[in-house]
Enzyme design. Structure first.
Site, PDB file in Angstrom:
ATOM      1  N   GLU A  82       0.889  -1.167   0.000  1.00  0.00           N
ATOM      2  CA  GLU A  82       0.000   0.000   0.000  1.00  0.00           C
ATOM      3  C   GLU A  82       0.921   1.209   0.000  1.00  0.00           C
ATOM      4  OE1 GLU A  82      -1.475   3.143   0.875  1.00  0.00           O
ATOM      5  OE2 GLU A  82      -2.110   2.453   2.855  1.00  0.00           O
ATOM      6  N   CYS A  91      -1.977   8.889   2.712  1.00  0.00           N
ATOM      7  CA  CYS A  91      -1.632   8.298   1.409  1.00  0.00           C
ATOM      8  C   CYS A  91      -2.660   8.603   0.343  1.00  0.00           C
ATOM      9  CB  CYS A  91      -1.451   6.797   1.556  1.00  0.00           C
ATOM     10  SG  CYS A  91      -2.908   5.950   2.223  1.00  0.00           S
TER      11      CYS A  91
END
Length: 443
Positions: free
Chosen positions: A210, A244
């Site tokens: 990720e 993110c």
């Protein structure tokens, strides 16, 4: 193999420096924030850092080398504690403990029901201590995790191991270890590439990643501007921009662009920056000195690239890692602030004419973690959600998560999905068992 390694690493793509010789960017009535919020007396957290060692095989132990590294309060830059610094020997000990626990220990012999009861007890203990954990998280995002929960929950020794350290000396030995069966990494795209390479060069262990993002937030011409401004503000500035999936490329239709920019500027100026322990604070400091200076370099590059600095653009206060909420307008696709993951409180607002154009430009990125769409038209929403190449598309909302909703990215934003049934597949192997039968009953 559930060995956990904690590495102090700031998310974000690499920064290659500033381009020399560019003219200073345009500014119009740039608002400079007061330093009152950052200069106020800070609250001392009502929490004690009790655990600074590794957790290996159910025991708290020092690093094999005896080394420690400092962890800092980002509000002041002062040391909170010194934490055990792991290296390859600590990784070897942790992996050996995990290997024994999963090959010979009681954990693999338990029924799924028994394991689920332990995991639920662990979850209940997290909820019980949530105030303490939240205080540690706020005080220092690189904190040593409160580990007393694991034994009270009933986890057998070796099932959970925690080794703190740095990427090259602890992360690399873990990723390349021949006895590790699976790696899950969350961090920068550049580091994700290294993890994937090390896994491939060792035992071809599966890897889920990720990684970074540069998520578009698209405001269509029919949008309720006040609501769109607030949602776009949240999408970018949440957690000091250190998210993110932050909506870090705000695309706004040309018909509502000027109004949106003015209101976004006003909202950023109102943002309360200061001690994150104080009530009403919306934005605290960046995670550390390295990230702080990286963000300021990107801001400087935005100015030199001739984007229009609407507000902010400087540090806030004389100590700590506070940065003013910053808004740029007239941002072009080829500017670094529109291409790289800044991972900070810097909003870049871009103008578009029609849906086809914004689809093309929104997809013209090496990332594909998430996207936001703000419109009243269901047909427009459907067109954009089908066309945008990202793992999560939020329509008239942002940063909405659920344990059942898969999360992960396209392209260089990662491999695999977290959450939901998709996440379980990452930890399963398919096995075919064939055996001959004599005189089966159905024949």
């Amino acid at each position: 193999m559930h060995t956990v390694q904690c590495i102090r690493w700031v998310r974000g793509s690499s920064f290659n420096g500033l381009e020399p010789g560019r003219n200073p960017g345009r500014t119009r009535s740039v608002h400079r924030f007061t330093t009152a919020a950052a200069a106020e007396e800070l609250i001392t957290p009502n929490v004690q850092v009790s655990y600074t060692q590794h957790l290996i095989n159910g025991q708290f132990v020092d690093a094999a080398s005896g080394k420690k590294f400092p962890t800092y309060d980002p509000r002041t830059g002062e040391v909170i504690a010194h934490v055990a610094e792991g290296d390859s020997e600590d990784i070897n000990r942790a992996v050996a403990a995990a290997r024994k626990a999963f090959d010979q220990g009681p954990w693999p012999k338990m029924t799924a029901y028994e394991r689920s009861r332990i995991m639920l007890r662990f979850a209940n203990l997290v909820e019980k201590h949530v105030q303490e954990l939240a205080a540690l998280e706020t005080w220092d995002n690189g904190k040593p995790y409160e580990q007393s929960l694991k034994s009270e929950a009933g986890l057998p020794p070796g099932v959970l191991n925690v080794v703190s350290g740095f990427g090259p000396t602890a992360g690399a030995p873990l990723a390349s270890h021949m006895d590790v069966d699976k790696i899950a990494f969350t961090g920068s795209t550049e580091t994700g590439k290294v993890v994937l390479e090390l896994a491939a060069k060792s035992n071809l262990k599966p890897v889920t990643l990720e990684l970074g993002g540069k998520s578009p937030f698209i405001v269509c011409e029919d949008a309720d501007i006040d609501k769109a401004v607030e949602l776009a503000h949240f999408a970018l500035f949440f957690n000091q921009g250190q998210c993110c999936c932050a909506g870090s490329r705000t695309f706004v239709h040309e018909k509502v662009y000027d109004e949106f920019v003015e209101k976004s500027k006003a909202r950023a100026i109102k943002r309360a920056v200061g001690d994150p322990f104080k009530k009403g604070t919306e934005q605290g400091p960046q995670i550390d000195s390295e990230q702080f200076h990286k963000i300021l370099k990107y801001i400087k590059h935005g100015i030199e690239s001739e984007a229009t600095l609407e507000c902010g653009g400087e540090r806030l206060g004389a100590k700590g890692y506070f940065i003013q909420p910053t808004v740029f307008s007239n941002v072009q696709d080829d500017m670094l602030i529109a291409q790289d993951e800044i991972f900070g409180p810097v909003q870049s607002i871009l103008k578009f004419k029609d849906i086809d154009e914004v689809i093309r430009r929104a997809n013209a990125t090496r990332y594909g973690l998430a996207a936001g769409v703000f419109t009243k038209n269901i047909a427009t929403a459907n067109t954009l959600t089908r066309a945008l190449r990202a793992g999560t598309i939020w329509v008239n909302c942002f940063d909405v998560f659920d344990a059942a909703i898969p999360f992960g990215g396209y392209k260089m934003s990662g491999i695999g999905r977290e959450k939901g049934v998709y996440s379980l597949n990452n930890y399963l192997q398919v096995k075919a068992v064939v055996t001959p039968l004599k005189n089966p009953a159905w024949l």
